[in-house]
Every structure is written in structure tokens, then in C-alpha cells.
Design an enzyme around this catalytic site. Structure first.
Site, PDB file in Angstrom:
ATOM      1  N   ASN A  71      -1.209  59.379  46.577  1.00  0.00           N
ATOM      2  CA  ASN A  71      -1.104  60.821  46.770  1.00  0.00           C
ATOM      3  C   ASN A  71      -1.567  61.491  45.480  1.00  0.00           C
ATOM      4  OD1 ASN A  71      -0.441  63.461  47.087  1.00  0.00           O
ATOM      5  ND2 ASN A  71       1.622  63.076  47.871  1.00  0.00           N
ATOM      6  N   ALA A  72      -2.743  62.097  45.540  1.00  0.00           N
ATOM      7  CA  ALA A  72      -3.339  62.688  44.338  1.00  0.00           C
ATOM      8  C   ALA A  72      -2.524  63.873  43.839  1.00  0.00           C
ATOM      9  CB  ALA A  72      -4.773  63.115  44.631  1.00  0.00           C
ATOM     10  N   ASP A  75      -8.434  69.039  52.956  1.00  0.00           N
ATOM     11  CA  ASP A  75      -7.695  69.626  54.078  1.00  0.00           C
ATOM     12  C   ASP A  75      -7.421  71.101  53.783  1.00  0.00           C
ATOM     13  OD1 ASP A  75      -7.625  67.236  55.510  1.00  0.00           O
ATOM     14  OD2 ASP A  75      -5.827  66.549  54.469  1.00  0.00           O
ATOM     15  N   GLU A 123     -17.099  63.939  56.602  1.00  0.00           N
ATOM     16  CA  GLU A 123     -16.752  65.313  56.954  1.00  0.00           C
ATOM     17  C   GLU A 123     -17.970  66.226  56.784  1.00  0.00           C
ATOM     18  OE1 GLU A 123     -13.795  65.748  58.291  1.00  0.00           O
ATOM     19  OE2 GLU A 123     -14.103  67.900  58.625  1.00  0.00           O
TER      20      GLU A 123
END
Ligand code: SAM
Length: 226
Positions: A101-102, A124, A204
């Protein structure tokens, strides 16, 4: 939730030999970080452009991280086989991925000023205002990015969500250790290959292109410490 994640207690615990066996005695550490690397398109595109630079993707989803790991392993094996006529520079030995988790413990992975580039490609969007604190760019996190990025280093951001673009630009411009840098300046400095990869190499980014969406790019230079 990330309560099962294993974080190195300190950056020196990060195992270069297991991620980049070909570099185990090089004394090198990752210099480019792709935050939320997804399926790894940027890593694969940058690998041959910077064969002597260690590049690390960070991804929070377990299966996606595993996919990227397998993808890199397969590319490395293929590059080693006899029937590859023109092996790519670096043979993908210089890219790897970690699950993490950055938004937590980034300084556990990277020393102060270890990185020369950080990528945030199509992060996101977290559209709703009450979810904005979940965005990967925020004042608190910018202090951490500034810590791990060396003076002169570059942050690359791109998104198809205009509101998120404006949010990232606002926070990065307001932060005293970053200054906005125009695309044509980066092009003149020889970053054209990177910019091309930033725009087109990720899964993406390809999806946005297929849907004929807009892509908003914004880049920032890390200023010297005052
Ligand atoms: N950059 C890739 C691309 O352009 O194709 C992936 C974009 S995708 C929309 C955003 C990615 O960020 C997802 O794979 C997601 O799992 C990952 N992600 C979200 N929050 C994260 C966090 N806190 N730390 C690491 N990865 C995260």
C-alpha cells in the site's frame, strides 16, 4: 485491507537479490517507482529504455501483483532462450514488482532521495468528496514522495479524469518542494521515450485510448531542499 502485508522495517531490508538477481552485486537500488502499477505495462515499456536502472512497481491487489510477477518472469525466461534473435537491452532483469500500500510506509521501502522518478498513471479517481482522502496525491503523502524523490527528480501524473487532474496539479503546485514542468521542457531534456510510455504503455491508458477519452498529463520537478 492491508493488515496482512509485510513491510520491510527499513529500506536496507529490501532484497535486491531476490527482485533483480542479475543486479545482486551491483550495489544498485530501485530508482524509478511506478505507484499503482496495475498490470505492469509501464514497467515493461521502460525496462529496455533504461537497462541499467532498477525499476519497481508497487501494487496493492494480490492477484494483479502476482500477474505482473509472472509476466516479468516469463519475459526474462524468453529473453534467455536461444531462439530470441534480438534480445532487448536489459532483458527485463531490471524490473520487478512488490505488493504494498503506497499510502503507507513508503519510507520503509525507499531511502531518502533514492528515487529519480515516481509515476502515478491513471490512479483511482475516488470521485466522491468524502473519498478524496483516499486519493494517492494528498499533502501528507506529498511530504513522503518529496522525501524519497531526489532533488531534480520527476513526478509523472496522467489521468483521464479532469477533476482528479486538477486536484493533483493543485496539490503538487501548492507543495513547496515541487514545481510544475512543461511537457516540451521534458521533451527537450530527452524524456520523450518516457512521456510516450506514460501516455500509451499501460493497460488503463490503452483502455482510455480505445474509448477515445482525454488524457491529462502533469509533471513536476523535485526542488532542492531549502
Ligand atoms: N497504472 C496502471 C495503469 O495505468 O494501467 C493501473 C491503473 S488502475 C486504475 C489503479 C491501480 O492502483 C490499481 O491496480 C489499484 O489496485 C492500484 N492501487 C490503488 N491504491 C493503491 C495503493 N494505495 N497502493 C498501491 N497500489 C494501489
Amino acid at each position: 485491507s492491508d493488515h496482512m502485508l509485510q513491510y520491510p522495517a527499513q529500506p536496507s531490508d529490501f532484497d535486491v537479490a531476490s527482485h533483480y538477481p542479475a543486479f545482486k552485486d551491483s550495489g544498485k537500488r530501485p530508482e524509478f517507482a511506478d505507484i499503482g502499477c496495475g498490470f505492469g505495462g509501464l514497467l515493461i515499456a521502460l525496462a529496455p529504455l533504461f537497462p541499467d536502472t532498477l525499476i519497481l512497481g508497487m501494487e496493492i491487489r494480490v492477484q494483479v501483483t502476482q500477474f505482473v510477477e509472472d509476466r516479468i518472469a516469463a519475459l526474462r525466461i524468453k529473453q534467455k532462450s536461444e531462439d530470441v534473435k534480438d534480445p532487448v537491452p536489459g532483458k527485463y532483469e531490471n524490473v520487478s514488482v512488490i505488493r504494498g500500500n503506497a499510502m503507507k510506509f513508503l519510507p520503509n521501502f525507499f531511502e531518502k532521495h533514492q528515487l529519480s522518478k515516481i509515476f502515478f498513471l491513471f490512479p483511482d479517481p475516488h470521485f466522491k468528496a468524502r473519498k478524496h482522502k483516499a486519493r494517492i496525491i494528498s499533502p501528507t503523502l506529498l511530504a513522503e514522495y518529496a522525501y524519497v524523490l531526489r532533488p531534480g527528480g520527476i513526478i509523472y501524473t496522467i489521468t483521464d479524469v479532469k477533476d482528479l487532474h486538477e486536484w493533483m496539479v493543485k496539490h503538487l503546485e501548492e507543495f513547496p518542494l515541487f514545481e510544475s514542468v512543461d511537457e516540451d521542457v521534458l521533451l527537450r531534456e530527452g524524456h520523450g521515450g518516457i512521456l510516450e510510455a506514460v501516455k500509451t504503455s499501460t493497460e488503463e491508458g490503452k483502455k482510455v485510448a480505445r474509448n477515445e477519452g482525454s488524457k491529462y498529463l502533469a509533471c513536476f520537478r523535485r526542488l532542492p531542499d531549502p
